[in-house]
Every structure is written in structure tokens, then in C-alpha cells.
Design a protein around this motif. Sequence first.
Motif, PDB file in Angstrom:
ATOM      1  N   LYS A  13      15.376  18.735  16.163  1.00  0.00           N
ATOM      2  CA  LYS A  13      15.581  18.594  14.732  1.00  0.00           C
ATOM      3  C   LYS A  13      14.403  19.215  13.990  1.00  0.00           C
ATOM      4  O   LYS A  13      13.326  19.430  14.559  1.00  0.00           O
ATOM      5  N   THR A  14      14.644  19.452  12.730  1.00  0.00           N
ATOM      6  CA  THR A  14      13.609  20.022  11.869  1.00  0.00           C
ATOM      7  C   THR A  14      12.978  18.923  11.044  1.00  0.00           C
ATOM      8  O   THR A  14      13.657  17.956  10.657  1.00  0.00           O
ATOM      9  N   ARG A  15      11.722  19.068  10.770  1.00  0.00           N
ATOM     10  CA  ARG A  15      11.003  18.101   9.933  1.00  0.00           C
ATOM     11  C   ARG A  15      11.764  17.865   8.631  1.00  0.00           C
ATOM     12  O   ARG A  15      12.233  18.823   8.007  1.00  0.00           O
ATOM     13  N   GLY A  16      11.876  16.624   8.259  1.00  0.00           N
ATOM     14  CA  GLY A  16      12.584  16.264   7.038  1.00  0.00           C
ATOM     15  C   GLY A  16      14.038  15.860   7.255  1.00  0.00           C
ATOM     16  O   GLY A  16      14.629  15.193   6.388  1.00  0.00           O
ATOM     17  N   GLN A  17      14.604  16.248   8.380  1.00  0.00           N
ATOM     18  CA  GLN A  17      15.988  15.863   8.672  1.00  0.00           C
ATOM     19  C   GLN A  17      16.037  14.407   9.119  1.00  0.00           C
ATOM     20  O   GLN A  17      15.016  13.747   9.280  1.00  0.00           O
ATOM     21  N   GLN A  18      17.251  13.938   9.315  1.00  0.00           N
ATOM     22  CA  GLN A  18      17.415  12.592   9.861  1.00  0.00           C
ATOM     23  C   GLN A  18      18.227  12.686  11.154  1.00  0.00           C
ATOM     24  O   GLN A  18      18.906  13.683  11.411  1.00  0.00           O
ATOM     25  N   VAL A  19      18.115  11.657  11.987  1.00  0.00           N
ATOM     26  CA  VAL A  19      18.768  11.693  13.288  1.00  0.00           C
ATOM     27  C   VAL A  19      19.286  10.302  13.644  1.00  0.00           C
ATOM     28  O   VAL A  19      18.708   9.286  13.245  1.00  0.00           O
ATOM     29  N   THR A  20      20.402  10.280  14.374  1.00  0.00           N
ATOM     30  CA  THR A  20      20.962   9.020  14.862  1.00  0.00           C
ATOM     31  C   THR A  20      21.121   9.104  16.373  1.00  0.00           C
ATOM     32  O   THR A  20      21.694  10.065  16.886  1.00  0.00           O
ATOM     33  N   LEU A  21      20.596   8.103  17.049  1.00  0.00           N
ATOM     34  CA  LEU A  21      20.693   8.022  18.506  1.00  0.00           C
ATOM     35  C   LEU A  21      21.571   6.838  18.874  1.00  0.00           C
ATOM     36  O   LEU A  21      21.551   5.811  18.182  1.00  0.00           O
ATOM     37  N   SER A  22      22.293   6.969  19.979  1.00  0.00           N
ATOM     38  CA  SER A  22      23.227   5.932  20.357  1.00  0.00           C
ATOM     39  C   SER A  22      22.901   5.362  21.731  1.00  0.00           C
ATOM     40  O   SER A  22      22.421   6.073  22.610  1.00  0.00           O
ATOM     41  N   SER A  51      23.729  -9.782  19.246  1.00  0.00           N
ATOM     42  CA  SER A  51      24.894 -10.171  18.444  1.00  0.00           C
ATOM     43  C   SER A  51      24.800  -9.638  17.018  1.00  0.00           C
ATOM     44  O   SER A  51      24.957 -10.383  16.040  1.00  0.00           O
ATOM     45  N   GLU A  52      24.505  -8.366  16.923  1.00  0.00           N
ATOM     46  CA  GLU A  52      24.495  -7.620  15.657  1.00  0.00           C
ATOM     47  C   GLU A  52      23.357  -8.017  14.724  1.00  0.00           C
ATOM     48  O   GLU A  52      23.335  -7.590  13.567  1.00  0.00           O
ATOM     49  N   THR A  53      22.425  -8.819  15.214  1.00  0.00           N
ATOM     50  CA  THR A  53      21.304  -9.254  14.384  1.00  0.00           C
ATOM     51  C   THR A  53      19.998  -8.726  14.948  1.00  0.00           C
ATOM     52  O   THR A  53      19.757  -8.821  16.155  1.00  0.00           O
ATOM     53  N   GLN A  54      19.167  -8.200  14.068  1.00  0.00           N
ATOM     54  CA  GLN A  54      17.841  -7.773  14.507  1.00  0.00           C
ATOM     55  C   GLN A  54      16.960  -9.005  14.608  1.00  0.00           C
ATOM     56  O   GLN A  54      16.710  -9.696  13.618  1.00  0.00           O
ATOM     57  N   ARG A  55      16.441  -9.261  15.780  1.00  0.00           N
ATOM     58  CA  ARG A  55      15.648 -10.469  15.974  1.00  0.00           C
ATOM     59  C   ARG A  55      14.151 -10.182  15.906  1.00  0.00           C
ATOM     60  O   ARG A  55      13.360 -11.086  15.672  1.00  0.00           O
ATOM     61  N   ASN A  56      13.786  -8.941  16.149  1.00  0.00           N
ATOM     62  CA  ASN A  56      12.363  -8.624  16.068  1.00  0.00           C
ATOM     63  C   ASN A  56      12.200  -7.134  15.875  1.00  0.00           C
ATOM     64  O   ASN A  56      13.082  -6.354  16.256  1.00  0.00           O
ATOM     65  N   LYS A  57      11.108  -6.750  15.272  1.00  0.00           N
ATOM     66  CA  LYS A  57      10.831  -5.332  15.108  1.00  0.00           C
ATOM     67  C   LYS A  57       9.358  -5.081  15.328  1.00  0.00           C
ATOM     68  O   LYS A  57       8.523  -5.972  15.134  1.00  0.00           O
ATOM     69  N   GLY A  58       9.067  -3.860  15.748  1.00  0.00           N
ATOM     70  CA  GLY A  58       7.690  -3.456  15.986  1.00  0.00           C
ATOM     71  C   GLY A  58       7.063  -2.897  14.730  1.00  0.00           C
ATOM     72  O   GLY A  58       7.609  -3.007  13.633  1.00  0.00           O
ATOM     73  N   ASN A  59       5.905  -2.302  14.908  1.00  0.00           N
ATOM     74  CA  ASN A  59       5.131  -1.808  13.777  1.00  0.00           C
ATOM     75  C   ASN A  59       5.419  -0.342  13.497  1.00  0.00           C
ATOM     76  O   ASN A  59       4.544   0.508  13.637  1.00  0.00           O
ATOM     77  N   PHE A  60       6.622  -0.083  13.120  1.00  0.00           N
ATOM     78  CA  PHE A  60       7.016   1.281  12.775  1.00  0.00           C
ATOM     79  C   PHE A  60       7.401   1.318  11.310  1.00  0.00           C
ATOM     80  O   PHE A  60       7.839   0.322  10.739  1.00  0.00           O
ATOM     81  N   PRO A  61       7.263   2.497  10.676  1.00  0.00           N
ATOM     82  CA  PRO A  61       7.620   2.584   9.249  1.00  0.00           C
ATOM     83  C   PRO A  61       9.114   2.375   9.041  1.00  0.00           C
ATOM     84  O   PRO A  61       9.914   2.467   9.974  1.00  0.00           O
ATOM     85  N   GLY A  62       9.472   2.117   7.795  1.00  0.00           N
ATOM     86  CA  GLY A  62      10.854   1.852   7.440  1.00  0.00           C
ATOM     87  C   GLY A  62      11.806   3.012   7.693  1.00  0.00           C
ATOM     88  O   GLY A  62      13.022   2.834   7.644  1.00  0.00           O
ATOM     89  N   ARG A  63      11.245   4.183   7.982  1.00  0.00           N
ATOM     90  CA  ARG A  63      12.104   5.339   8.307  1.00  0.00           C
ATOM     91  C   ARG A  63      12.898   5.085   9.599  1.00  0.00           C
ATOM     92  O   ARG A  63      13.917   5.726   9.839  1.00  0.00           O
TER      93      ARG A  63
END
Lengths: 114, 109
Positions: A13-22, A51-63
Motif C-alpha cells: 500500500k501507499t502512505r496515506g491509504q487505508q487497509v483491511t485485513l481479515s 463475541s463481537e466485543t473488544q475486551r482489550n486493546k494495546g497502545n496503538f493509535p486510533g488509526r
Amino acid sequence: KAGVTQTPRYLIKTRGQQVTLSCSPISGHRSVSWYQQTPGQGLQFLFEYFSETQRNKGNFPGRFSGRQFSNSRSEMNVSTLELGDSALYLCASTLTGDYIYEQYFGPGTRLTVT
Amino acid sequence: AQRVTQPEKLLSVFKGAPVELKCNYSYSGSPELFWYVQYSRQRLQLLLRHISRESIKGFTADLNKGETSFHLKKPFAQEEDSAMYYCALLTSGTYKYIFGTGTRLKVLA
């Protein structure tokens, strides 16, 4: 039993684009975790869903965001890509819901940002 | 802060020699510790967990809460042990693993 699958396996991908991984977990597994793997930092935890709920997240930006569907499949999205987002993204699934034990890892998606 | 430290990026030993991969952790709660391994061109997989107190492929690891360590040991290294090894900490109640940066073990013939 089929293992954890991740698609696509490679992305450029190019800088500035967005990406979705599955990520498709092992059948019957309800917990999915995502990690970013880089040579210098090792594996860094992004988030975990059950069960479709985020239970925890790491220290990554909101992007960096994710979601899980009712069939336990999960996606992660990275918006406004930066060069530093180049990494191997791993997902892992776990059978139990109340207590994570052994994680089963997928092969990863190699993301290159140019 | 919770942290897992693997001080060695690379450890080279000769076949038949003892192996010790170091892992130290920082966590104020009751830790659950694991060793994961990644062989060449294979997926990351669980090697062993402290709660099971088992020996897998000749490897053992003992949790030392006083020294906050969970070193991985094997008395006689084999060439097929060459791989990347990660120590991981599961923080209770958070469903979150913290991995160390990994140690590459090379077993020389």
C-alpha cells in the motif's frame, strides 16, 4: 480441523491509504487477538475480541481498529497508513472465552507501506 | 508497567550442549507465563506454559517469582531446536498477552 487463516497474505500500500485485513479463526474459537510483528519490537498486542466485543486493546493509535462478526471472523483496519506500519500482522484464536490459554496463530499478513 | 524481557537476540550453542533461554518479567499480579516457538517457515505455536509444569521436546521452564524469571532450559540441544523463541506473559483478567522480543536459537552441528 482447519487452522487460522488470514487474507490477504501480502499487501503493498501507499502512505496515506487505508487497509483491511481479515482473520478466520479455528471453527468453534470465539476469541481473536491481533498482533503487529516487527524485527525490532517483536510481537505487540493490538486488540482482542470475544463475541463481537473488544475486551482489550494495546497502545496503538486510533488509526488501528478492528471488529468481530457473529461468526467470530475478525477484521482489522488501518487508516492513513504510515511507513512505520510496515509489518507482519498476526491474528490468533482461542477456544475459551473466560480465560485465554493457548493461542493458535495464523500465517500472518505481510503489509508493506511505500 | 508490565514487561517481558528476553536479553539475548541470538543464542548459538553446539549440538548436545545445554541450552538456557532467559526470560524476565515485570508484573505486580499473579503471572501466567508461556513459551512460544516459531520454526523456519512455520507458524508461531505454543511450546509450554508454566501452569502445566510439563516438559515438551525436552524443554522445561520453571517460574521463579522471587527473581521474576521464567527461563527455558534443555539439557542437550538438537539441531531441530533451531528456531525463534518468545516468552509471553498473560496478565490476569485482561485477556492480553505481552510478548518479549524473542531469542533466535541456533544449534550448530
